[in-house]
Design a protein around this motif. Structure first.
Motif, PDB file in Angstrom:
ATOM      1  N   GLY A  20       0.815  -1.205   0.000  1.00 56.92           N
ATOM      2  CA  GLY A  20       0.000   0.000   0.000  1.00 56.92           C
ATOM      3  C   GLY A  20       0.845   1.249   0.000  1.00 56.92           C
ATOM      4  O   GLY A  20       2.052   1.214   0.232  1.00 56.92           O
ATOM      5  N   SER A  21       0.175   2.379  -0.278  1.00 58.87           N
ATOM      6  CA  SER A  21       0.859   3.668  -0.233  1.00 58.87           C
ATOM      7  C   SER A  21      -0.148   4.755   0.110  1.00 58.87           C
ATOM      8  O   SER A  21      -1.359   4.576  -0.043  1.00 58.87           O
ATOM      9  CB  SER A  21       1.548   3.979  -1.565  1.00 58.87           C
ATOM     10  N   CYS A  22       0.385   5.879   0.570  1.00 62.94           N
ATOM     11  CA  CYS A  22      -0.429   7.027   0.947  1.00 62.94           C
ATOM     12  C   CYS A  22       0.182   8.265   0.302  1.00 62.94           C
ATOM     13  O   CYS A  22       1.361   8.552   0.530  1.00 62.94           O
ATOM     14  CB  CYS A  22      -0.460   7.175   2.466  1.00 62.94           C
ATOM     15  N   ARG A  56      -4.667  10.274  -0.744  1.00 59.94           N
ATOM     16  CA  ARG A  56      -5.156   9.116  -1.493  1.00 59.94           C
ATOM     17  C   ARG A  56      -4.430   7.864  -1.012  1.00 59.94           C
ATOM     18  O   ARG A  56      -3.202   7.813  -0.979  1.00 59.94           O
ATOM     19  CB  ARG A  56      -4.922   9.295  -2.987  1.00 59.94           C
ATOM     20  N   LEU A  57      -5.196   6.854  -0.636  1.00 66.36           N
ATOM     21  CA  LEU A  57      -4.633   5.565  -0.243  1.00 66.36           C
ATOM     22  C   LEU A  57      -4.751   4.614  -1.426  1.00 66.36           C
ATOM     23  O   LEU A  57      -5.810   4.515  -2.047  1.00 66.36           O
ATOM     24  CB  LEU A  57      -5.375   4.978   0.949  1.00 66.36           C
ATOM     25  N   THR A  58      -3.673   3.914  -1.719  1.00 64.52           N
ATOM     26  CA  THR A  58      -3.661   2.926  -2.787  1.00 64.52           C
ATOM     27  C   THR A  58      -3.221   1.613  -2.190  1.00 64.52           C
ATOM     28  O   THR A  58      -2.220   1.553  -1.465  1.00 64.52           O
ATOM     29  CB  THR A  58      -2.703   3.347  -3.924  1.00 64.52           C
ATOM     30  N   PHE A  59      -3.979   0.566  -2.480  1.00 64.56           N
ATOM     31  CA  PHE A  59      -3.664  -0.760  -1.972  1.00 64.56           C
ATOM     32  C   PHE A  59      -3.461  -1.726  -3.126  1.00 64.56           C
ATOM     33  O   PHE A  59      -4.170  -1.675  -4.135  1.00 64.56           O
ATOM     34  CB  PHE A  59      -4.783  -1.278  -1.062  1.00 64.56           C
ATOM     35  N   ARG A 103      -2.951  -4.823   9.252  1.00 67.08           N
ATOM     36  CA  ARG A 103      -1.731  -4.045   9.512  1.00 67.08           C
ATOM     37  C   ARG A 103      -1.467  -3.046   8.392  1.00 67.08           C
ATOM     38  O   ARG A 103      -1.164  -1.875   8.647  1.00 67.08           O
ATOM     39  CB  ARG A 103      -0.536  -4.966   9.695  1.00 67.08           C
ATOM     40  N   VAL A 104      -1.573  -3.485   7.147  1.00 64.99           N
ATOM     41  CA  VAL A 104      -1.313  -2.602   6.009  1.00 64.99           C
ATOM     42  C   VAL A 104      -2.312  -1.443   5.992  1.00 64.99           C
ATOM     43  O   VAL A 104      -1.935  -0.281   5.806  1.00 64.99           O
ATOM     44  CB  VAL A 104      -1.354  -3.384   4.682  1.00 64.99           C
ATOM     45  N   ILE A 105      -3.574  -1.737   6.217  1.00 63.07           N
ATOM     46  CA  ILE A 105      -4.598  -0.690   6.210  1.00 63.07           C
ATOM     47  C   ILE A 105      -4.353   0.311   7.328  1.00 63.07           C
ATOM     48  O   ILE A 105      -4.396   1.527   7.106  1.00 63.07           O
ATOM     49  CB  ILE A 105      -6.007  -1.311   6.296  1.00 63.07           C
ATOM     50  N   VAL A 106      -4.056  -0.174   8.528  1.00 57.04           N
ATOM     51  CA  VAL A 106      -3.794   0.729   9.654  1.00 57.04           C
ATOM     52  C   VAL A 106      -2.555   1.570   9.363  1.00 57.04           C
ATOM     53  O   VAL A 106      -2.543   2.780   9.612  1.00 57.04           O
ATOM     54  CB  VAL A 106      -3.643  -0.051  10.982  1.00 57.04           C
ATOM     55  N   GLU A 107      -1.496   0.971   8.816  1.00 52.96           N
ATOM     56  CA  GLU A 107      -0.284   1.726   8.487  1.00 52.96           C
ATOM     57  C   GLU A 107      -0.588   2.866   7.533  1.00 52.96           C
ATOM     58  O   GLU A 107      -0.169   4.007   7.753  1.00 52.96           O
ATOM     59  CB  GLU A 107       0.771   0.815   7.853  1.00 52.96           C
ATOM     60  N   GLU A 108      -1.312   2.576   6.470  1.00 54.48           N
ATOM     61  CA  GLU A 108      -1.585   3.620   5.480  1.00 54.48           C
ATOM     62  C   GLU A 108      -2.513   4.695   6.042  1.00 54.48           C
ATOM     63  O   GLU A 108      -2.325   5.878   5.775  1.00 54.48           O
ATOM     64  CB  GLU A 108      -2.145   3.015   4.191  1.00 54.48           C
ATOM     65  N   LEU A 109      -3.500   4.305   6.827  1.00 55.73           N
ATOM     66  CA  LEU A 109      -4.364   5.305   7.462  1.00 55.73           C
ATOM     67  C   LEU A 109      -3.570   6.194   8.412  1.00 55.73           C
ATOM     68  O   LEU A 109      -3.787   7.408   8.467  1.00 55.73           O
ATOM     69  CB  LEU A 109      -5.519   4.629   8.206  1.00 55.73           C
TER      70      LEU A 109
END
Length: 74
Positions: A21-23, A28-31, A45-51
């Motif tokens: 993922g990236s922010c 804009r969040l991209t997964f 974990r990935v979602i929480v990191e990007e948020l």
């Protein structure tokens, strides 16, 4: 996002070769679409990191402390 008090401007899913993922600085969040095939813990974990990157744009001490706190409470 609600628990972290953030609102992404946009969320995208697309193939990515090197990361989950990236922010962007614009919110804009991209997964990676392959994230959908990963175990729930990895996805979380990935979602929480990007948020979290919407609040803290680096991987410093504050970021790591918040990440631990949100992952442990879940």
């Amino acid at each position: 996002a609600e628990r972290l008090g953030v609102t992404p401007r946009e969320i995208r899913l697309r193939p990515m070769k090197r990361k989950w993922g990236s922010c962007s600085t614009g919110g804009r969040l991209t997964f990676n679409v392959e994230l959908l095939r990963q175990p729930a813990g990895v996805r979380r974990r990935v979602i929480v990191e990007e948020l979290l990157h919407l609040q803290v744009p680096n991987h410093g001490k504050l970021f790591r402390a918040l990440l631990r706190a949100y992952l442990e409470e879940g």
